[in-house]
Write a protein that holds these residues in place. Structure first.
Motif, PDB file in Angstrom:
ATOM      1  N   ALA A  19      30.833  33.834 -61.474  1.00 49.39           N
ATOM      2  CA  ALA A  19      30.700  35.159 -62.081  1.00 49.39           C
ATOM      3  C   ALA A  19      31.145  35.143 -63.541  1.00 49.39           C
ATOM      4  O   ALA A  19      30.492  35.743 -64.402  1.00 49.39           O
ATOM      5  CB  ALA A  19      31.519  36.174 -61.293  1.00 49.39           C
ATOM      6  N   CYS A  20      32.239  34.428 -63.828  1.00 51.35           N
ATOM      7  CA  CYS A  20      32.693  34.314 -65.228  1.00 51.35           C
ATOM      8  C   CYS A  20      31.669  33.571 -66.070  1.00 51.35           C
ATOM      9  O   CYS A  20      31.416  33.951 -67.215  1.00 51.35           O
ATOM     10  CB  CYS A  20      34.037  33.600 -65.280  1.00 51.35           C
ATOM     11  SG  CYS A  20      35.401  34.600 -64.684  1.00 51.35           S
ATOM     12  N   VAL A  25      28.623  33.923 -70.955  1.00 49.98           N
ATOM     13  CA  VAL A  25      27.754  33.029 -71.733  1.00 49.98           C
ATOM     14  C   VAL A  25      27.231  33.820 -72.933  1.00 49.98           C
ATOM     15  O   VAL A  25      26.735  34.937 -72.793  1.00 49.98           O
ATOM     16  CB  VAL A  25      26.576  32.517 -70.871  1.00 49.98           C
ATOM     17  CG1 VAL A  25      25.562  31.780 -71.714  1.00 49.98           C
ATOM     18  CG2 VAL A  25      27.094  31.620 -69.776  1.00 49.98           C
ATOM     19  N   PRO A  26      27.363  33.261 -74.140  1.00 49.53           N
ATOM     20  CA  PRO A  26      26.901  34.003 -75.323  1.00 49.53           C
ATOM     21  C   PRO A  26      25.381  34.183 -75.327  1.00 49.53           C
ATOM     22  O   PRO A  26      24.647  33.348 -74.812  1.00 49.53           O
ATOM     23  CB  PRO A  26      27.356  33.133 -76.493  1.00 49.53           C
ATOM     24  CG  PRO A  26      27.604  31.792 -75.929  1.00 49.53           C
ATOM     25  CD  PRO A  26      27.931  31.967 -74.481  1.00 49.53           C
ATOM     26  N   HIS A  30      18.846  30.201 -75.261  1.00 52.92           N
ATOM     27  CA  HIS A  30      19.015  29.348 -74.084  1.00 52.92           C
ATOM     28  C   HIS A  30      20.025  29.920 -73.092  1.00 52.92           C
ATOM     29  O   HIS A  30      20.596  29.177 -72.289  1.00 52.92           O
ATOM     30  CB  HIS A  30      19.455  27.947 -74.515  1.00 52.92           C
ATOM     31  CG  HIS A  30      18.484  27.289 -75.432  1.00 52.92           C
ATOM     32  ND1 HIS A  30      17.232  26.898 -75.024  1.00 52.92           N
ATOM     33  CD2 HIS A  30      18.584  26.961 -76.738  1.00 52.92           C
ATOM     34  CE1 HIS A  30      16.600  26.349 -76.042  1.00 52.92           C
ATOM     35  NE2 HIS A  30      17.399  26.390 -77.105  1.00 52.92           N
ATOM     36  N   GLN A  31      20.217  31.226 -73.130  1.00 52.96           N
ATOM     37  CA  GLN A  31      21.220  31.858 -72.272  1.00 52.96           C
ATOM     38  C   GLN A  31      20.917  31.624 -70.796  1.00 52.96           C
ATOM     39  O   GLN A  31      21.809  31.278 -70.023  1.00 52.96           O
ATOM     40  CB  GLN A  31      21.290  33.357 -72.564  1.00 52.96           C
ATOM     41  CG  GLN A  31      22.339  34.071 -71.728  1.00 52.96           C
ATOM     42  CD  GLN A  31      22.377  35.562 -71.999  1.00 52.96           C
ATOM     43  OE1 GLN A  31      21.408  36.124 -72.495  1.00 52.96           O
ATOM     44  NE2 GLN A  31      23.486  36.190 -71.697  1.00 52.96           N
ATOM     45  N   THR A  32      19.688  31.788 -70.392  1.00 52.16           N
ATOM     46  CA  THR A  32      19.314  31.614 -68.988  1.00 52.16           C
ATOM     47  C   THR A  32      19.505  30.171 -68.545  1.00 52.16           C
ATOM     48  O   THR A  32      19.990  29.912 -67.440  1.00 52.16           O
ATOM     49  CB  THR A  32      17.848  32.032 -68.772  1.00 52.16           C
ATOM     50  OG1 THR A  32      17.676  33.370 -69.252  1.00 52.16           O
ATOM     51  CG2 THR A  32      17.490  31.969 -67.314  1.00 52.16           C
ATOM     52  N   THR A  33      19.166  29.234 -69.402  1.00 54.58           N
ATOM     53  CA  THR A  33      19.329  27.816 -69.064  1.00 54.58           C
ATOM     54  C   THR A  33      20.800  27.459 -68.895  1.00 54.58           C
ATOM     55  O   THR A  33      21.171  26.744 -67.959  1.00 54.58           O
ATOM     56  CB  THR A  33      18.702  26.941 -70.158  1.00 54.58           C
ATOM     57  OG1 THR A  33      17.348  27.335 -70.349  1.00 54.58           O
ATOM     58  CG2 THR A  33      18.762  25.481 -69.787  1.00 54.58           C
ATOM     59  N   ILE A  34      21.641  27.958 -69.794  1.00 54.49           N
ATOM     60  CA  ILE A  34      23.074  27.671 -69.713  1.00 54.49           C
ATOM     61  C   ILE A  34      23.674  28.311 -68.470  1.00 54.49           C
ATOM     62  O   ILE A  34      24.471  27.679 -67.753  1.00 54.49           O
ATOM     63  CB  ILE A  34      23.784  28.148 -70.996  1.00 54.49           C
ATOM     64  CG1 ILE A  34      23.290  27.347 -72.196  1.00 54.49           C
ATOM     65  CG2 ILE A  34      25.292  28.034 -70.864  1.00 54.49           C
ATOM     66  CD1 ILE A  34      23.743  27.892 -73.533  1.00 54.49           C
TER      67      ILE A  34
END
Length: 73
Positions: A19-20, A25-26, A30-34
């Motif tokens: 959850a964190c 995630v900033p 590439h937010q979804t990938t990270i």
């Protein structure tokens, strides 16, 4: 005999970390990938730990000791 409490406790910790990882995630291209990489990493590590833990608690093959001639316990 061991209980299921460590498995549930570690699951709760891993779900908290997932959850964190999802929330902190900033933003970026590439937010979804990270997010996916973080979640899959924690889930895979938990599954590996749980399988190893359960295999130690309930082995498929019972260990036995062979007694050779001339040896005593």
């Amino acid at each position: 005999m061991a209980s299921v409490i460590p498995v549930i406790f570690i699951l709760a910790v891993v779900l908290g970390l997932i959850a964190c990882g999802y929330l902190f995630v900033p933003k970026g291209p590439h937010q979804t990938t990270i997010r996916t990489a973080i979640m899959l990493t924690f889930a895979s590590c938990y599954l590996m730990w749980m399988v190893t833990y359960m295999a130690q608690l309930h082995p498929l093959i019972t260990p036995y000791r062979s007694i050779k001639s001339g040896e005593s316990l």
